[in-house]
Design a protein around this motif. Sequence first.
Motif, mmCIF file in Angstrom:
data_model
loop_
_atom_site.group_PDB
_atom_site.id
_atom_site.type_symbol
_atom_site.label_atom_id
_atom_site.label_comp_id
_atom_site.label_asym_id
_atom_site.label_seq_id
_atom_site.Cartn_x
_atom_site.Cartn_y
_atom_site.Cartn_z
ATOM 1 N N PHE A 44 0.825 -1.208 0.000
ATOM 2 C CA PHE A 44 0.000 0.000 0.000
ATOM 3 C C PHE A 44 0.858 1.256 0.000
ATOM 4 O O PHE A 44 0.510 2.259 -0.603
ATOM 5 N N ARG A 50 2.080 1.642 -3.679
ATOM 6 C CA ARG A 50 1.125 1.769 -4.772
ATOM 7 C C ARG A 50 0.016 2.750 -4.495
ATOM 8 O O ARG A 50 -0.603 3.265 -5.419
ATOM 9 N N TYR A 51 -0.309 3.013 -3.273
ATOM 10 C CA TYR A 51 -1.438 3.866 -2.981
ATOM 11 C C TYR A 51 -1.041 5.152 -2.281
ATOM 12 O O TYR A 51 -1.509 6.230 -2.636
ATOM 13 N N LEU A 52 -0.156 5.009 -1.300
ATOM 14 C CA LEU A 52 0.122 6.154 -0.452
ATOM 15 C C LEU A 52 1.270 7.023 -0.975
ATOM 16 O O LEU A 52 1.435 8.146 -0.536
ATOM 17 N N GLU A 71 1.416 8.705 -6.605
ATOM 18 C CA GLU A 71 0.170 7.984 -6.870
ATOM 19 C C GLU A 71 -1.050 8.770 -6.408
ATOM 20 O O GLU A 71 -2.171 8.277 -6.462
ATOM 21 N N ARG A 122 -5.843 8.363 -6.193
ATOM 22 C CA ARG A 122 -6.466 7.935 -4.935
ATOM 23 C C ARG A 122 -7.963 8.190 -4.976
ATOM 24 O O ARG A 122 -8.450 9.052 -5.694
#
Lengths: 465, 665
Positions: free
Chosen positions: A262, A265-267, A271, A275
């Motif tokens: 995470f 790839r997300y935080l 990126e 979101r």
Amino acid sequence: MARPASRDAPRVRMYRHGLGDCFLVTLPGVSARPFHMLIDCGLQMGAPDEAGTMERVAKDIEATTEGRLDIVVVSHDHWNQVSGFALARSVFDRVAIGEVWFGWAEDPTDPLAGAVAANRGRHLRGLRALANRLARSSPGDERGPALAAELSVPLGFYGPRDGAVGRRAIEYLKDHPSGPRVRYGRVGGSAIRLSGSASASAFVLAPSPEKAPSLANPSALLHFLAAAGNPSDGDDEGAVQSDAFDDRYRLSPKRAERLPFFRRRYLADDEAWRRVDRDWMAAGAPLALALDGHGDNLSLALAIEVEPGGAVLLFPGAARTEDWAGWARLNWRRAGVQDEATATGADLLARTALYKVGHHGAARAAPGPEGIGLMTSPDLVAMLSVDQEFAEKSGWRMPEPRLLDQLLRVSRGRLLRSDRPFPERPEFASAGEWRVFRDAVVFDPNGLHVDFHLGGRPGLAGGLD
Amino acid sequence: MRASPSEESHPPPDAAPATSSRVPPRQLATTPVSRRLRVFAFDPLLGARVDTMGVNQITVSIPWDDSLAPGPVGEYLEVIDHDPSGGCYYAPVNLNDANLLATDGLAPSEGNPGFHQQMVYAVAMTTIRNFEQALGRRVIWRPRQAWECGRKDGPDEYVQRLRIYPHALREANAYYSPVKRALLFGYFPASSSAPGRNLPGGTVFTCLSHDIIAHETTHALLDGMHLRFTESSNPDVLAFHEAFSDVVALMQHFSFPAVLRHQIALTRGDLASQNLLGQLAQQFGEAVGRYGALRDAIGSVDPRTRVWKPTEPDPAAYQTTHEPHARGAILVAAVFDAFLTIYKARVADLLRIASGGTGVLPDGELHPDLVSRLAGEAAKSAGHVLTMCVRALDYCPPVDLTFGDYLRALITADTELVGEDDRGYRVAMIEAFRRRGLYPEGVRSLAPDSLLWRGVDENPDSPGRDAPFGPPEQSPVIRAGGWNLWADRKRMFDYAGKLRAEFREWIADLRRTGDPTALGALLGLALDDDAPAGVDRDPEGRPRFEVHAVYPARRVGPDGQLIMNLVVELTQERKGFLDPNRQDRVDRGLGGAATGDFVFRGGSTLVFDLETAEPRYIIRKNILSGARLRRHREHLANMVGRSLWATYFGPSNGGEPFALTHRDD
């Protein structure tokens, strides 16, 4: 004075106070006094000098009616229908009120109405919590404040403190010091003789409790709001399973942050554009609007017949386009007059001489081709209470241009807007026809209201045949 | 005979290999060709009904991806399970775990988020694979333009993976977000008072519906192929996006024989009856009414007789229906109609045999062999129709698509590949469209020949009929044949960018050395100095055009014929004004305006033969067309909905053009 006031031709007074509704209907009374009916009295929140304006309007009502209103009608509980009863309460304290009419949903003894009201309250509180949450911006997210602004629109319909003040205004009317009789209108039944008037009756076109906003799937909204940060008030009905999965699957944000998956790839900062932290909240405003739309179904719509077989004044409340088709098929008993003659919706609409345009000319309240087709009287005049400039500043489309076209055609140009002076004669109207109309319209020199006299102005020779 | 995409993945010989890495030589155990994963066949609650028990799980085969990591994260997709409204995350599933490999993935389960991740991945990959097989090339997602990355200028940025959020929303909705290049799925409680077959208060997950996943993935695929198909210039554009996504979901669903076997047994081979269609996205539909428009377009239960009958197509409906989902449903019904016709033709002999020539099947249950054969034929038909529909995308104009254009694209694409329509597929399509009033403009008749797009030599206006594009040896088309070699999508993307620049130079050259007016007329562009002033100009004052896309269309026909085409899309921008007088003044250079009221586009899709550089088809949307400009204007004026949202927020749709249920309804 040429004739006693009570035998004046019927008159409808549209107040020109801004984006809101306030109409005073004056009809011949049984005695020397004319009969007065006030339909709504409110102004959009945020209009300049709300309190001052409503006080002026209230005082004019007080003076015109000489301190006595036979009937007060509240079509629905939006702030811009009821604010006058809060902001100018001291004036209304001095006015005697014979009857107060609401839609069925205001009836405290009706359980379904109560459930609807309770839901509404819950929803509004939840939406407010969501709006507050959204307004607290989070870094890298520009949508929050925009979404909060969106939500403020439907929340604003109910006035200050999410409707609490408007609610009190409604209760005030129910408990008015002069002890008025309270009626909760619903479709069907009989024609209602307007007591105090010489010969007028009212027919309730809406609401129809069967069409009450379905309580089906309020759970969706509650489910949504449960996540918004305002769980229901603890009663079982509202309790909603808000978690999608068992606890053992849930990873808290803290734990997720520690997982490279995470984190990377997300935080990660690069990126951020992908979101979806707040995307789910965008459903709030549409849900709120839909909720409000359901409220339209609860509004009180009336057809007021000046005398049996005579002209009809149509006040459709917040009814929507799709409702009109059903109105044609309605009928009511008429007790007393001409045995048990029934009146039909189609007939009333065909005799409509004054049409008060619903919802300030918004598209959803348009009569539509069906409705337009039913209002066939050659004398039809339309009154539209709107403040287009104010609406445009808020980004709202009122009045809807295509509806305006329709209205102009069906009324042959006889459309009175509260935010404009007397209209220009359209090409298709003859000079004679237009003069007759002109003579029937009186503008208050102070700009506070405009009157339309059905049957011509009193004291003038001739008039509408 | 037609090739069909089957459940097993056997990519045609010329297609790019499924893996992105090279297979090491002399490996004892070779890399698998495909990965099997279990998914729900229909929405989960069906499993609770006795008569569908045993049908609600199928195993799909998707191309093996060596790079697959937990998430799942692979070559094309990344599943990130963040549940923002629930304030939490769910651990990513590792499909390469030995246990999961042995059991074809996790067992279908509504309560395990890992399975949700598995399912969205599997169904999205199935959809992608079907697309690639039909198109004969790998798919690319919508790239990011410079301004989206915060840069003023520069090339587009490659987006490798489509992101999928299985639990992003807390509502009865799902959508593809073009901005985020992501699929967002919602979950919501089944209605307490009218739950249908759902557990009252139970949770409905849109990410567990095959149809919804396929539908939203298709939006993303179509968006990657035709960037301008989100620009609503006529009532058909957005409707097409919805319809096409529905068609793919439907036909893909029907291409699983296991699913059909059960239904065919129940309906005794009659796929037009309600049962089969009623299954579509049933859970979601019952909770929310999503497929209502589609279901009604295909058939409904007669309230008096309580018998389901197909809807009589009403040509007038197309004239009066404007809302994208409802309008799109007409197109879907047309394609479904064609599918049924094709299926019936294919099984006619089976039914003749089974009924002994009487046409009446014996009472009682059908013989299981017959059911299998019928299911196989249905699956094949669905596969063929799906392939037809996807291939047609390469023969569409770059902008301003109409349903009629799409019909022509269908016929042209299919004719390219299958010379003799011995199975009557094209006729079935034409007939289905005709019955619903979906006529293309400017064709003399609906005979298949008349519907083909035109090339150069048939165009009466085409100037210099001989080689308007110059000698073939100098055409960049010839040099573009190096496509085969790139297994890597990023390199393909970069190569396409280079080609676009080459083609741009080439067309600019043709303009300089030849007759710009004639060239413009051929290409649907305004290229000469007399172009309306509203047409976008480059710094030198010449009308600007862009080579919007270049890509290969490579197919293998049923008789082994190889079709190698190169598709080139050209577009141009022009300022559009709502007031025709203003438009006129600006176009004549009499009134300056920094921007118009809307962007009006034109151009053409050129289909070249990759080997001979011969221009086979030119599909024009003329930038100078007054009729198109008027239609675009009218469409914008009409687009103002009567919805609550439109009153307070203008004609947008709540921000997301591809939501399953528009929030403003």
